[in-house]
Write an enzyme that holds these catalytic residues in place. Structure first.
Site, PDB file in Angstrom:
ATOM      1  N   LYS A  26      16.652 -46.853 -85.953  1.00 21.17           N
ATOM      2  CA  LYS A  26      18.025 -46.216 -84.821  1.00 21.17           C
ATOM      3  C   LYS A  26      18.939 -47.555 -85.516  1.00 21.17           C
ATOM      4  O   LYS A  26      19.930 -46.266 -85.268  1.00 21.17           O
ATOM      5  CB  LYS A  26      17.849 -46.942 -83.221  1.00 21.17           C
ATOM      6  N   GLY A  78      17.217 -52.224 -78.511  1.00 24.17           N
ATOM      7  CA  GLY A  78      17.549 -51.714 -78.856  1.00 24.17           C
ATOM      8  C   GLY A  78      19.089 -50.343 -77.711  1.00 24.17           C
ATOM      9  O   GLY A  78      20.424 -50.001 -77.657  1.00 24.17           O
TER      10      GLY A  78
END
Ligand code: NAP
Length: 289
Positions: A74, A136
């Site tokens: 990500k 995240g």
């Protein structure tokens, strides 16, 4: 469109990550394509770290229209993008959705939108929130909470520097919400803050296994709190059990967040409204049979 054939005209979408086999995204997106009669296919692309660069280039060259990105890419995807779609994605500094237009890659984070929509009637403004974990997902959640004008955002993580870095980032960019680092849960300070919070969120991976610990103890729970576990499978983690057995007003798991991040990704991929009910039912079938 029933049993459509795949050919050169089929648009390809997918998920890049490692591992990805257990993903529920193909079920949701393919059901949505079918319902809207879109000639497209959503596939899984398991990509090992050493092959990331090459696979990404190959996928773009092959004409992929868009893809989702999951652990561990990500953040790694960002240097490959032409632009980030919006201010919140820039603040989160992690991308889970990429749209490919004329060879350019545009990145967006739909996790924060998924999280915000999943809260439904739960009000965040002026509330105190405690986030366990600063990885995240916690970043997207913290930004979403500040955007919804939470009063205090307490953050703890096994890795002190991760939690401190998230807190510093939040305080730099948001004035109304005050982010605060809280030391490990065994401390009196952490337990008091946990009790103080209106909403307690588990953003760690602890709970993915049925025999994982609850992270919190009954004596750290206050009646009337809301508990949210980003984990959706199992649907009732030991974390949520502790809250439900000790007077929580509401418990939520990550299923709706997963659904709504996909709904937003679908809109970005296709430019069309997503058939939410169809995607919801596909997810339900896939998740819980
Ligand atoms: P991540 O980047 O690995 O972050 C998890 C963080 O929690 C890590 O920093 C980890 O520290 C920390 N942690 C682990 N045990 C802890 C403990 N006992 N106390 C405090 N902190 C602890 O993972 P992620 O991508 O953020 O995902 C977190 C969870 O959210 C996962 O369960 C994932 O499945 C879920 N999720 C759900 C959705 C949804 O749509 N519902 C979306 C994204 C993620 P270490 O690195 O030191 O272990």
């Amino acid at each position: 469109m029933k049993n459509q054939k795949i050919n050169g005209k089929t648009e390809i979408y997918g998920l890049i990550g490692w591992p990805v086999e257990h993903s529920f995204s193909p079920a949701m997106h393919n059901a949505a394509f079918k319902a809207l009669g879109i000639k497209a296919l959503y596939k899984l692309f398991p990509v090992e770290e050493k092959n990331f660069d090459m696979t990404l280039k190959e996928l773009v060259a092959s004409g992929i229209k868009g893809f989702n990105v999951t652990i561990p890419y990500k953040e790694k995807i960002i240097p490959y993008l032409s632009s980030l779609q919006d201010e919140l994605t820039k603040l989160i500094r992690a991308v889970n959705t990429v749209v490919v237009k004329n060879g350019e890659l545009i990145g967006c984070n739909t996790d924060w939108i998924g999280f915000t929509l999943s809260l439904q009637t739960t009000k965040i403004e002026n509330k105190k929130v405690f986030i366990l974990g600063a990885g995240g997902a916690a970043k997207a959640v913290a930004v979403a909470l500040a955007y919804s004008k939470a009063d205090n955002i307490y953050v703890t993580d096994l890795a002190k520097e991760k939690a401190e870095s998230l807190v510093a980032h939040m305080n730099k960019h948001f004035k109304k919400s005050k982010a605060e680092y809280v030391s490990d849960l065994k401390s009196k300070e952490a337990q008091e803050k946990l009790k103080e919070a209106d909403l307690v969120i588990n953003a760690t991976g602890i709970g993915l296994r049925e025999d994982d610990p609850a992270l919190v103890k009954p004596e750290w729970v206050r009646e009337g709190q809301i508990a949210y576990d980003l984990i959706y499978n199992p649907p009732l983690t030991n974390f949520l059990k502790v809250y439900s057995e000790n007077g929580a007003k509401k418990i939520l798991n990550g299923r709706k967040m997963l659904l709504y991040q996909a709904v937003e990704a679908f809109k970005l991929f296709t430019g069309k409204q997503a058939p939410i009910k169809v995607m919801d039912e596909a997810l339900e079938r896939e998740l819980y049979g």
